[in-house]
Design an enzyme around this catalytic site. Structure first.
Site, PDB file in Angstrom:
ATOM      1  N   GLU A  33      -1.300 -34.592  -3.833  1.00  0.00           N
ATOM      2  CA  GLU A  33      -2.695 -34.578  -3.372  1.00  0.00           C
ATOM      3  C   GLU A  33      -3.620 -35.094  -4.463  1.00  0.00           C
ATOM      4  OE1 GLU A  33      -3.616 -34.531  -0.034  1.00  0.00           O
ATOM      5  OE2 GLU A  33      -2.507 -32.651  -0.008  1.00  0.00           O
ATOM      6  N   ASP A  36      -3.426 -40.443  -4.856  1.00  0.00           N
ATOM      7  CA  ASP A  36      -3.348 -41.790  -4.280  1.00  0.00           C
ATOM      8  C   ASP A  36      -4.346 -42.751  -4.899  1.00  0.00           C
ATOM      9  OD1 ASP A  36      -5.442 -40.457  -2.942  1.00  0.00           O
ATOM     10  OD2 ASP A  36      -5.066 -41.466  -1.035  1.00  0.00           O
ATOM     11  N   SER A 125     -10.510 -30.765  10.283  1.00  0.00           N
ATOM     12  CA  SER A 125      -9.317 -30.032   9.849  1.00  0.00           C
ATOM     13  C   SER A 125      -8.695 -30.628   8.590  1.00  0.00           C
ATOM     14  CB  SER A 125      -8.275 -30.032  10.976  1.00  0.00           C
ATOM     15  OG  SER A 125      -7.916 -31.361  11.304  1.00  0.00           O
ATOM     16  N   SER A 129      -8.590 -37.440  10.865  1.00  0.00           N
ATOM     17  CA  SER A 129      -9.075 -38.037  12.110  1.00  0.00           C
ATOM     18  C   SER A 129      -9.803 -39.350  11.834  1.00  0.00           C
ATOM     19  CB  SER A 129      -9.983 -37.065  12.865  1.00  0.00           C
ATOM     20  OG  SER A 129     -11.029 -36.616  12.039  1.00  0.00           O
ATOM     21  N   SER A 130     -10.480 -39.464  10.669  1.00  0.00           N
ATOM     22  CA  SER A 130     -11.202 -40.711  10.374  1.00  0.00           C
ATOM     23  C   SER A 130     -10.228 -41.859  10.114  1.00  0.00           C
ATOM     24  CB  SER A 130     -12.156 -40.532   9.180  1.00  0.00           C
ATOM     25  OG  SER A 130     -11.458 -40.101   8.041  1.00  0.00           O
ATOM     26  N   ASP A 174      -4.066 -41.826   3.568  1.00  0.00           N
ATOM     27  CA  ASP A 174      -4.284 -41.428   4.958  1.00  0.00           C
ATOM     28  C   ASP A 174      -4.062 -42.583   5.925  1.00  0.00           C
ATOM     29  OD1 ASP A 174      -4.946 -39.093   3.740  1.00  0.00           O
ATOM     30  OD2 ASP A 174      -7.074 -39.137   4.260  1.00  0.00           O
TER      31      ASP A 174
END
Length: 387
Positions: A33, A36, A125, A129-130, A174
Site C-alpha cells: 500500500e 505504487d 469504500s 470505484s473511480s 488501481d
C-alpha cells in the site's frame, strides 16, 4: 447487470442503433500500500464487483451521461468541446477526464456518446470505484472508435486523467488492477517498470473478506497528495548520497544506513514505510508461492502497523476493525486496504471462522463506533471487457 443497464439505456435514450455493454471491476489490494507511486511492488486483484455501462455513439459532439447510482442528478449533458473539469460536473469529471486524456494522446474522438452506468462497488469504500469508471470509459472508447491502445495503455491513460484532470495524485495500481485483472489471480506488479506476473490465489481453507468501515474522512485527497509529496522529498534527500531512482530501489538495510540524510522525522517515517512495505510485498508473494499462508498473514498485519504508525493513513474506526479482527480465532491476517482515512479492511479468514468473524466483528464494531460495518466475502475476477 448487463440487462439492467441495457434496459435503462433504452428507456432513456431509445433502442435503436449499436448499443454495447461493458464492465470494469473494482479492486482490493492484498499487500503493498502506497508503494505504487514510490516505485515499489503491489499485489492487487480485480473483484467481481465493479461498474457496468451501456453505450452508443452519437452523430454529433454531444455527450449524455446517466448514472443509475445517482438517479436524482438525471442525465448530465456536456460536449467534446467542453472537456474541462468543473465542480458542477460531479462524478462525470471521471469519464470526461479520460476522454480529455485520450485526446491529449492524439486519439481524437470523432463523435460524442450516450452512456448509462451502474456500479455495485459501495461508494467511498476505497475499492476503487473511480479507477473502475476510468478504465470502463477507456474500454468504451477503445471499442467504439477502434483506437489502437492496449489495456496497459488504458490503465496509464486513466491514471493520467486522475492526476491531471481530477487533481488526485494517485499511482498506477488501481487502474492497472481494473484493466489487467485475471480470475483467481492477484497481480504482482513492479510499478517502477510495469513488469508483472499473475500469482494464483489458491486459498484452500480460507476466504478473502472485505470489511467496509462505512466511514470516509474528507481529508483523503489532500492528505494522499501530502504523503506523496513527503515521500518524494525524502527520495530527493536520499539521492544526494545514493544512486537510486525510487524508494522501491532500496533494501531495508540501505534505508537504515542512510536514513539520517532525511532531515525530517516525518519524512523518515514515510520513506521507511515505502521501503519496508515494498520488501514485505516481495516476501508475501514468495510466501504465497511456498503455500505459507500464515507468513502471508503475518506480513499483512505488519503492513497495517506500518500504515498506521509510519505512513499515518489509518483512522480510529479502521484500527478498531483491525484490532478486533486480530483477536478472532481463524483470522490469518487483516489490514487496511486502499488509500486510507476510512474505507475498508481486507482479511484472510479460515473457512470455518468466516461466520464467527462477521458476527463477532459486526457486533463489537457497532458497540465501539455506533454504526454497522458491511462485509463482502469476495471472489477474484477478470479485468475490464466488452460484455
Amino acid at each position: 447487470m448487463k440487462q439492467k443497464v441495457l434496459t435503462e439505456f433504452q428507456k432513456l435514450f431509445g433502442a435503436e442503433g449499436d448499443i454495447r455493454a461493458y464492465f470494469a471491476p473494482g479492486r482490493v489490494n492484498l499487500i503493498g500500500e502506497h508503494t505504487d507511486y514510490n516505485g515499489g511492488h503491489v499485489f492487487p486483484c480485480a473483484l467481481t464487483i465493479g461498474t457496468y455501462a451501456a453505450a452508443r455513439v452519437r452523430e454529433d459532439k454531444n455527450i449524455r451521461l446517466y448514472s443509475m447510482n445517482f438517479e436524482k442528478l438525471g442525465v448530465i449533458e456536456t460536449s467534446l468541446d467542453d472537456l474541462i473539469p468543473s465542480e458542477k460536473a460531479g462524478w462525470t469529471n471521471y469519464p470526461k477526464g479520460v476522454m480529455w486524456a485520450f485526446e491529449k494522446r492524439g486519439f481524437k474522438l470523432p463523435y460524442g456518446l450516450d452512456v448509462v452506468l451502474y456500479g455495485n462497488i459501495p461508494n467511498g469504500s476505497g475499492l476503487s470505484s473511480s479507477a473502475s469508471l476510468e478504465v470502463l470509459t477507456g474500454t468504451i472508447l477503445k471499442d467504439m472508435f477502434g483506437f489502437d491502445v492496449s489495456m496497459t495503455d488504458i490503465a496509464l491513460i486513466g491514471q493520467y486523467s486522475e492526476n491531471n484532470f481530477n487533481g488526485m495524485n494517485c499511482g498506477i495500481m488501481d487502474q492497472f488492477a481494473s484493466a489487467m485483472g485475471k480470475k483467481d489471480c492477484a497481480i504482482f506488479l513492479d510499478t517502477s517498470n510495469l513488469n508483472y506476473e499473475y500469482a494464483k490465489i489458491e486459498l484452500e481453507d480460507a476466504k478473502i473478506v472485505i470489511t467496509n468501515s462505512k466511514v470516509k474522512h474528507s481529508l483523503v485527497s489532500s492528505a494522499y497528495n501530502d504523503r506523496r509529496n513527503e515521500s518524494e522529498k525524502a527520495l530527493e534527500e536520499l539521492k544526494t548520497v545514493l544512486d537510486i531512482e525510487t524508494l522501491g530501489d532500496l533494501s531495508e538495510e540501505q534505508y537504515e544506513a542512510n536514513k539520517d540524510v532525511i532531515k525530517s522525522e516525518i519524512r523518515q517515517k514515510r520513506a521507511k514505510h515505502a521501503v519496508y512495505e515494498n520488501q514485505r510485498t516481495i516476501k508475501a508473494v514468495a510466501a504465497l508461492k511456498n503455500n505459507d499462508i500464515e507468513e502471508f498473514g503475518r506480513l499483512m498485519n505488519a503492513s497495517h502497523v506500518s500504515l498506521r504508525d509510519d505512513y499515518e493513513v489509518s483512522c480510529e474506526e479502521i484500527d478498531i476493525l483491525v484490532d478486533l479482527a486480530w483477536k478472532i480465532p481463524g483470522v490469518i491476517g487483516s489490514r487496511i486496504t486502499g488509500g486510507g482515512f476510512g474505507g475498508c479492511t481486507v482479511s484472510i479468514v479460515k473457512n470455518d471462522a468466516v461466520d464467527t468473524f462477521i458476527a463477532t466483528l459486526g457486533e463489537e464494531y457497532k458497540k465501539a463506533v455506533g454504526h454497522e460495518a458491511e462485509f463482502y466475502v469476495v471472489d477474484i475476477g477478470d479485468g475490464a471487457s466488452v460484455i
